[in-house]
Write an enzyme that holds these catalytic residues in place. Structure first.
Site, PDB file in Angstrom:
ATOM      1  N   ARG A 190      45.945  47.789  49.123  1.00 34.70           N
ATOM      2  CA  ARG A 190      44.724  46.935  49.185  1.00 34.70           C
ATOM      3  C   ARG A 190      45.380  45.540  49.558  1.00 34.70           C
ATOM      4  NH1 ARG A 190      42.771  42.347  46.073  1.00 34.70           N
ATOM      5  NH2 ARG A 190      43.930  43.024  44.198  1.00 34.70           N
ATOM      6  N   ALA A 216      30.267  44.207  33.326  1.00 31.98           N
ATOM      7  CA  ALA A 216      29.812  42.929  33.715  1.00 31.98           C
ATOM      8  C   ALA A 216      30.824  42.057  34.307  1.00 31.98           C
ATOM      9  CB  ALA A 216      29.318  42.324  32.479  1.00 31.98           C
ATOM     10  N   GLY A 217      31.590  42.742  35.081  1.00 31.46           N
ATOM     11  CA  GLY A 217      32.605  42.089  35.833  1.00 31.46           C
ATOM     12  C   GLY A 217      31.940  41.669  37.356  1.00 31.46           C
ATOM     13  N   LEU A 268      37.726  40.748  45.534  1.00 29.27           N
ATOM     14  CA  LEU A 268      36.834  39.989  45.256  1.00 29.27           C
ATOM     15  C   LEU A 268      35.686  40.140  46.321  1.00 29.27           C
ATOM     16  CD1 LEU A 268      38.413  36.807  43.825  1.00 29.27           C
ATOM     17  CD2 LEU A 268      37.358  38.596  42.564  1.00 29.27           C
ATOM     18  N   GLN A 292      48.649  49.768  43.152  1.00 24.77           N
ATOM     19  CA  GLN A 292      49.269  48.716  43.689  1.00 24.77           C
ATOM     20  C   GLN A 292      50.353  47.796  42.728  1.00 24.77           C
ATOM     21  OE1 GLN A 292      47.023  44.963  45.219  1.00 24.77           O
ATOM     22  NE2 GLN A 292      47.915  45.846  46.821  1.00 24.77           N
ATOM     23  N   LEU A 306      50.383  37.685  36.413  1.00 24.25           N
ATOM     24  CA  LEU A 306      50.165  37.317  37.853  1.00 24.25           C
ATOM     25  C   LEU A 306      50.427  36.173  38.483  1.00 24.25           C
ATOM     26  CD1 LEU A 306      49.562  39.369  40.420  1.00 24.25           C
ATOM     27  CD2 LEU A 306      47.665  38.025  40.654  1.00 24.25           C
ATOM     28  N   GLU A 333      49.499  35.716  45.097  1.00 22.66           N
ATOM     29  CA  GLU A 333      49.965  35.637  46.470  1.00 22.66           C
ATOM     30  C   GLU A 333      49.664  34.206  47.166  1.00 22.66           C
ATOM     31  OE1 GLU A 333      49.766  39.573  48.610  1.00 22.66           O
ATOM     32  OE2 GLU A 333      48.383  38.498  49.602  1.00 22.66           O
ATOM     33  N   HIS A 377      52.039  44.613  42.402  1.00 24.24           N
ATOM     34  CA  HIS A 377      52.060  43.198  43.012  1.00 24.24           C
ATOM     35  C   HIS A 377      53.492  42.725  42.877  1.00 24.24           C
ATOM     36  CE1 HIS A 377      51.109  38.839  43.748  1.00 24.24           C
ATOM     37  NE2 HIS A 377      49.751  39.426  44.075  1.00 24.24           N
ATOM     38  N   HIS A 435      49.351  46.228  39.246  1.00 25.59           N
ATOM     39  CA  HIS A 435      48.258  45.218  39.538  1.00 25.59           C
ATOM     40  C   HIS A 435      46.884  45.767  39.749  1.00 25.59           C
ATOM     41  CE1 HIS A 435      46.532  41.533  40.528  1.00 25.59           C
ATOM     42  NE2 HIS A 435      46.340  41.850  41.899  1.00 25.59           N
ATOM     43  N   ARG A 443      51.350  43.996  50.412  1.00 26.97           N
ATOM     44  CA  ARG A 443      51.989  44.053  49.088  1.00 26.97           C
ATOM     45  C   ARG A 443      52.871  45.085  48.702  1.00 26.97           C
ATOM     46  NH1 ARG A 443      46.779  42.044  45.526  1.00 26.97           N
ATOM     47  NH2 ARG A 443      46.864  39.766  46.400  1.00 26.97           N
ATOM     48  N   PHE A 471      46.845  34.609  53.384  1.00 25.86           N
ATOM     49  CA  PHE A 471      47.362  35.468  52.454  1.00 25.86           C
ATOM     50  C   PHE A 471      47.766  36.828  52.738  1.00 25.86           C
ATOM     51  CE2 PHE A 471      45.602  36.821  47.837  1.00 25.86           C
ATOM     52  CZ  PHE A 471      45.601  35.565  47.496  1.00 25.86           C
TER      53      PHE A 471
HETATM   54  C1  LIG Z   1      45.717  38.562  37.603  1.00 26.08           C
HETATM   55  C2  LIG Z   1      44.837  38.898  38.720  1.00 26.08           C
HETATM   56  C3  LIG Z   1      44.503  38.209  39.875  1.00 26.08           C
HETATM   57  C4  LIG Z   1      43.733  38.672  40.798  1.00 26.08           C
HETATM   58  N1  LIG Z   1      43.647  37.959  42.170  1.00 26.08           N
HETATM   59  C5  LIG Z   1      42.546  38.401  43.056  1.00 26.08           C
HETATM   60  C6  LIG Z   1      42.384  37.598  43.867  1.00 26.08           C
HETATM   61  O1  LIG Z   1      42.872  36.645  43.998  1.00 26.08           O
HETATM   62  N2  LIG Z   1      41.566  37.886  45.068  1.00 26.08           N
HETATM   63  C7  LIG Z   1      41.056  39.436  44.947  1.00 26.08           C
HETATM   64  O2  LIG Z   1      40.376  39.699  45.675  1.00 26.08           O
HETATM   65  N3  LIG Z   1      41.230  40.223  43.723  1.00 26.08           N
HETATM   66  C8  LIG Z   1      42.189  39.751  42.864  1.00 26.08           C
HETATM   67  N4  LIG Z   1      42.230  40.397  41.879  1.00 26.08           N
HETATM   68  C9  LIG Z   1      41.758  41.837  41.746  1.00 26.08           C
HETATM   69  C10 LIG Z   1      40.289  41.562  41.240  1.00 26.08           C
HETATM   70  O3  LIG Z   1      40.142  40.622  40.061  1.00 26.08           O
HETATM   71  C11 LIG Z   1      39.676  42.676  40.639  1.00 26.08           C
HETATM   72  O4  LIG Z   1      39.895  43.948  41.114  1.00 26.08           O
HETATM   73  C12 LIG Z   1      38.212  42.643  40.479  1.00 26.08           C
HETATM   74  O5  LIG Z   1      37.759  41.389  39.737  1.00 26.08           O
HETATM   75  C13 LIG Z   1      37.519  43.882  39.683  1.00 26.08           C
HETATM   76  O6  LIG Z   1      36.291  43.549  39.346  1.00 26.08           O
HETATM   77  P1  LIG Z   1      35.366  44.709  38.759  1.00 26.08           P
HETATM   78  O7  LIG Z   1      34.032  44.161  38.858  1.00 26.08           O
HETATM   79  O8  LIG Z   1      35.182  45.895  39.439  1.00 26.08           O
HETATM   80  O9  LIG Z   1      35.823  44.881  37.231  1.00 26.08           O
HETATM   81  P2  LIG Z   1      36.207  44.159  36.194  1.00 26.08           P
HETATM   82  O10 LIG Z   1      35.959  42.736  36.311  1.00 26.08           O
HETATM   83  O11 LIG Z   1      37.532  44.478  35.616  1.00 26.08           O
HETATM   84  O12 LIG Z   1      35.044  44.345  35.130  1.00 26.08           O
HETATM   85  C14 LIG Z   1      34.835  45.551  34.487  1.00 26.08           C
HETATM   86  C15 LIG Z   1      33.940  45.355  33.434  1.00 26.08           C
HETATM   87  O13 LIG Z   1      33.798  46.694  32.958  1.00 26.08           O
HETATM   88  C16 LIG Z   1      33.517  46.461  31.500  1.00 26.08           C
HETATM   89  N5  LIG Z   1      33.723  48.184  30.917  1.00 26.08           N
HETATM   90  C17 LIG Z   1      35.075  48.708  31.278  1.00 26.08           C
HETATM   91  N6  LIG Z   1      34.824  50.084  30.339  1.00 26.08           N
HETATM   92  C18 LIG Z   1      33.794  49.851  29.731  1.00 26.08           C
HETATM   93  C19 LIG Z   1      33.353  50.685  28.736  1.00 26.08           C
HETATM   94  N7  LIG Z   1      33.840  51.826  28.393  1.00 26.08           N
HETATM   95  N8  LIG Z   1      32.077  50.327  28.257  1.00 26.08           N
HETATM   96  C20 LIG Z   1      31.467  49.394  28.765  1.00 26.08           C
HETATM   97  N9  LIG Z   1      31.893  48.446  29.512  1.00 26.08           N
HETATM   98  C21 LIG Z   1      33.177  48.543  30.202  1.00 26.08           C
HETATM   99  C22 LIG Z   1      34.259  45.570  31.068  1.00 26.08           C
HETATM  100  O14 LIG Z   1      33.569  44.971  29.861  1.00 26.08           O
HETATM  101  C23 LIG Z   1      34.032  44.567  32.309  1.00 26.08           C
HETATM  102  O15 LIG Z   1      32.651  43.732  32.119  1.00 26.08           O
HETATM  103  C24 LIG Z   1      43.254  40.042  40.701  1.00 26.08           C
HETATM  104  C25 LIG Z   1      43.450  40.733  39.793  1.00 26.08           C
HETATM  105  C26 LIG Z   1      44.260  40.352  38.467  1.00 26.08           C
HETATM  106  C27 LIG Z   1      44.831  41.341  37.580  1.00 26.08           C
END
Ligand SMILES: Cc1cc2nc3c(=O)[nH]c(=O)nc-3n(C[C@H](O)[C@H](O)[C@H](O)COP(=O)(O)OP(=O)(O)OC[C@H]3O[C@@H](n4cnc5c(N)ncnc54)[C@H](O)[C@@H]3O)c2cc1C
Ligand code: SF4
Ligand code: SF4
Ligand code: FES
Lengths: 236, 591
Positions: free
Chosen positions: B399, B18-19, B405, B241, B253, B256, B243, B354, B287, B121
């Site tokens: 990346r 749910a990301g 995002l 990666q 973090l 950038e 960072h 990162h 990076r 960026f």
């Molecule tokens: C500090 C920080 C700053 C960042 N800033 C930027 C930025 O400015 N710009 C940019 O483009 N990117 C940025 N990134 C990278 C970016 O945030 C992430 O790559 C991106 O948000 C990942 O999204 P996602 O939906 O793939 O996963 P996530 O948001 O990590 O969501 C994963 C989901 O999977 C679920 N999950 C995992 N395993 C299980 C399981 N076994 N069972 C049930 N649920 C599970 C979790 O509960 C969660 O809901 C940043 C990363 C970090 C660490």
């Protein structure tokens, strides 16, 4: 020898324990800047795997680890151990049903958040191929509102929230104001109807606990005052 | 212990995660079919909430920009390992998905003319590398928070079904068709089978295997391990990666965006050393380049502090006003974690693990694909992946900031659409296999019933430390071979790990122990991929093979897990043909 502090931790396992108790653990201060969450992890990983708590971001942005620490609600991951009086008493957020140890049931908190329609409501369709415009000044009205992380530190410190199970509480009301204050939103009437209810904004007696408790330095009381003002102006 | 109940749920589409990627997919799929989301945490506690700097899109709000420039930057940033069709697709769609977010209510920062604010960026340039461009759309430095909350709010509005605090244990398949997942109810205990026509993994990244990292505790790459265990491959895992600017000592973090707003790095002599490594864009190089430059400065004795083990990130010169308006979260983080008031003093920083470039191989429709050097890619029926857990591959070997995002919005959306279509095209669910979830159920029951030998904590500590030491910013044959042996030992020890908590209610001991098992599985794929790849490309830097070798290594790695837990490597070509523009041929990367 490394310096240690004592964590006195609220424990309760519904399958085993008739009632909650406190257990003391020694936490070693291994590096400067250790947070309460680091202490809890140290206990779990090295001393007692049965301890349960929530955590995710470990930097104060996800709202998972609101706890009551030495009597005050705060986030374990951004609270420095060295700023606390030893022994450190760690309890779950007050007034919520305990699932296990430091983990509480958020169902009621989320229900109240859903009640205020926490999403942008629009009637006018947006331009088809570009963003709606909003001036930096209008956008500024959302600062101090949109940053809420739904940690419940505020609501669970609010005496009105404890006393009245139907009171929406500061977090939900702040969220309502976040949308009403947004110049793009057209749902103020629907929301204000709900909030004008006896369990809405009027249950707040401006005790300010919520403001003190908010780890993001937001000001729910001010948001509630704005809601009250708006309701009076609209003469519901 | 009494038998633990198994409950079966049926949905057309099931999304694990749910990301940003999972929620964007859910919004789309739920328009057409019955959709459910499973997440190990309440949605707004997913890691996307922590993203800071912004999301890239060539909106041209500040200065002229073009999706082809964005595409070129992304390909160059990827060190030519990214698939050019996927990259074109993503960069062209960027303005659309960002504008949609605004329409949903995302509180972007604004320019004087009322349009979405954009900042510079790393690696994002105009006119094919001439100079830095303002392309990254931001909500102060809380872009991920603003994005994730907005998406969840829309899910609430559209009544998407959520199973929060459910932990996926096993991917279910019947013959060659993926039919859902087995999950564990964290709050109450109990097994749940989610039977679906289409299943998506949007489970996020895997860098928690490194000791110093910028990620949430929950980023343990579960989706990758479950994919491997189901017999499917994972792609390019060796590309991790680092960072450049993690807070010294803790790894959190510093975006950038700080350098985008005019901040810069200094070595112990107070020199802006990046000018020697990236003469055109200095601190805004990509990076991998900046992290390596920092590591190199430290190797040569120009690191700061008594140990010479960090650099300084200076930003006070941009002024307290701008810092408080555009970088308020950074001010807070630096203050809380480094005791530094960054309007007055520099922040001590080191590279921090990162982002996961590698992941579950997917195509433009977010379908999981199988393929090989001479085998054209073919989708796995009913299986989708998006976001950091997937490998589209839009990031290749490295990346660009603010492209993740974007990735999660584009492939979340498209994946959601395709899953809905696919589900509608199937008249009925493909039946569950016999004994569905047997493996996952056994894994959990044996932990709950077993006796404690080794503890999870000790094995995990060694895993994180050894991965950092042997498979970090710089790697060699020697360190990687050593890590292969370390992993073998840790896997043996893991078999003896027991848990102290035997209860059903919120058993964090159980979850963390399962996570450790997952991390060990895919760490082997990271190390094997890195050991085999005798070249340096993007984030994968081999001291013993410091040059990129396009002749031998211009290809994606695929890792499969054998019955005995060992890793078998295979490869597939980079998709070099974009959708509508000519190919960008590999060139040497200079910034
Ligand atoms: C500090 C920080 C700053 C960042 N800033 C930027 C930025 O400015 N710009 C940019 O483009 N990117 C940025 N990134 C990278 C970016 O945030 C992430 O790559 C991106 O948000 C990942 O999204 P996602 O939906 O793939 O996963 P996530 O948001 O990590 O969501 C994963 C989901 O999977 C679920 N999950 C995992 N395993 C299980 C399981 N076994 N069972 C049930 N649920 C599970 C979790 O509960 C969660 O809901 C940043 C990363 C970090 C660490
Ligand atoms: S100010 Fe209102 S909402 Fe805040 S604690 Fe007091 S009564 Fe509760
Ligand atoms: S207003 Fe503050 S204390 Fe209350 S839920 Fe939001 S962030 Fe937490
Ligand atoms: S772990 Fe996210 S707020 Fe503390």
């Amino acid at each position: 020898m490394l310096k240690t502090v004592t964590f006195s931790v609220f424990r309760y396992d519904p399958e085993k324990d008739k009632k909650p108790y406190y257990k003391d653990y020694k936490v070693e201060l291994r590096r400067p800047g250790m947070m309460v969450l680091d202490g809890l992890n140290q206990i779990r990983w090295e001393q007692d795997g049965t301890l349960a708590y929530r955590r995710s971001c470990r930097e104060g942005v996800c709202g998972s680890d609101g706890l009551n620490i030495n009597g005050v609600n705060m986030l374990a991951c951004i609270t420095h151990i060295k700023d606390l009086k030893d022994p450190i008493v760690v309890q779950p957020l007050p007034s919520m049903p305990v699932i296990k140890d430091l983990v509480v049931d958020f169902t009621d908190f989320y229900r109240k958040y859903y009640l205020v329609k926490p999403y942008l409501i629009t009637k006018t369709p947006p331009p088809s191929d570009r963003e709606r415009l909003q001036s930096p000044e209008d956008r500024k009205k959302l600062d101090g509102l949109y940053e809420c992380i739904l940690c419940a530190c505020c609501s669970t410190s609010c005496p009105s929230f404890w006393a009245d199970p139907d009171y929406l509480g500061p977090a939900a009301l702040l969220k309502a104001w976040r949308f009403i204050a947004d110049t793009r939103d057209e749902g103020a009437d629907e929301r204000l109807q709900i909030i004008n209810d006896r369990d809405g904004a009027w249950r707040c007696h401006t005790i300010l606990n919520c403001v003190e408790a908010c780890p993001k330095q937001l000001n729910p009381t001010e948001a509630i005052a704005e809601l009250k003002k708006t309701i009076i102006h609209r003469k519901f | 212990m009494a038998d633990i109940s198994v409950t079966i749920h049926k949905h057309d589409v099931v999304i694990v995660g749910a990301g940003g990627a999972g929620l964007r997919a859910a919004l789309e799929a739920s328009k057409g079919v019955n959709t459910a989301v499973i997440s190990e945490v309440f949605p707004t506690r997913s890691h996307t909430v922590a993203a800071q700097g912004g999301v890239a899109a060539s909106l041209s709000n500040v200065e002229p920009d073009d999706w082809v420039w964005h595409m070129f930057d992304t390909i160059k940033g990827s060190d030519y390992l990214g698939d050019q069709d996927a990259i074109e697709f993503m960069c062209r769609m960027a303005p659309e998905v960002v504008i949609e977010l605004e329409h949903m209510g995302m509180p972007f920062s604004r320019l004087q003319n009322g349009k979405i604010f954009q900042r510079r960026f790393g690696g994002h340039t105009k006119d094919f590398g001439k100079e830095a461009v303002q392309r990254t759309c931001a909500a102060a430095d809380r872009t991920g928070h603003a994005m994730l909350h907005t998406l969840y709010e829309q899910c609430v509005k559209n009544q998407v079904v959520f199973y929060n605090e459910f932990y996926a244990l096993e991917l279910l398949k019947n013959e060659d068709h993926v039919v859902g997942v087995l999950a564990w109810d964290i709050a109450n205990g109990g097994f749940h089978i989610f039977h679906a026509k289409a299943t998506m993994f949007a489970t996020g990244g895997y860098v928690r295997v490194y000791k110093t990292n910028s990620n949430a505790h929950i980023n343990t790459g579960d989706g990758l391990a479950l994919t491997l265990r189901a017999g499917f491959p994972v792609e390019d895992l060796e590309f991790v990666q680092f960072h450049p600017t993690g807070i010294y000592g803790v790894g959190n973090l510093i975006t950038e965006g700080v350098r985008g707003e005019g901040g810069y790095l200094l070595n112990k002599d107070g020199e802006r050393f990046m000018k020697r490594y990236a003469p055109t864009v200095w601190d805004l190089a990509s990076r991998d380049v900046v992290s390596r430059a920092m590591a190199e400065e430290m190797r040569q004795g120009r690191g700061c502090g008594p140990e010479g083990d960090h650099m300084l990130l200076k930003l006070d010169h941009i002024g307290a006003g701008i810092i408080h308006e555009r970088l308020p979260g950074i001010w807070e983080l630096a203050y809380v974690f480094a005791h530094v008031d960054c309007t007055k003093e520099p922040i001590p920083v080191t590279p921090t693990a990162h982002y996961s470039m590698g992941g579950i191989p997917t195509n433009l429709s977010a379908e999981v694909v199988l393929g090989g050097m001479d085998k054209p890619e073919e989708p796995v029926k009913g299986f989708y992946a998006a976001g950091e857990a997937a490998c589209a591959s839009v990031h290749g070997a490295n990346r660009l900031g603010s492209n993740s995002l974007l990735d999660i919005m584009v492939f979340g959306k498209v994946g959601g659409q395709h899953m809905a279509q696919f589900a509608q095209s199937l008249p009925e669910h493909v039946p569950l296999p016999e004994n569905p979830g047997k493996r996952g159920i056994e894994e959990v029951t044996s932990l709950l019933n077993g006796t404690a030998g080794e503890t999870m904590g000790a094995v995990w500590d060694e895993l994180k430390e050894s991965m950092e030491a042997n498979c970090g910013v710089f790697r060699t044959e020697e360190t990687l071979a050593k890590q292969r042996a370390v992993l073998q030992k840790l896997c043996d020890r893991y078999k003896k790990v027991g848990i102290a908590d035997k209860g059903l209610a919120f058993n964090l001991d159980l979850i963390e122990t399962l996570e450790l098992g997952h991390m060990l599985d895919y760490s082997k794929a990271i190390v094997e991929g890195a050991l085999a790849r005798q070249e340096s490309r993007g984030a994968h830097y081999r001291d013993d093979y410091p040059k990129r070798d396009d002749e031998k290594w211009h290809k994606h790695s695929l890792a499969y897990m054998e019955e005995d837990g060992s890793i078998r490597l295979d490869y597939k070509p980079v998709r070099m043909k974009p959708l509508t523009v000519p190919t960008f041929e590999p060139k040497e990367r200079v910034y």
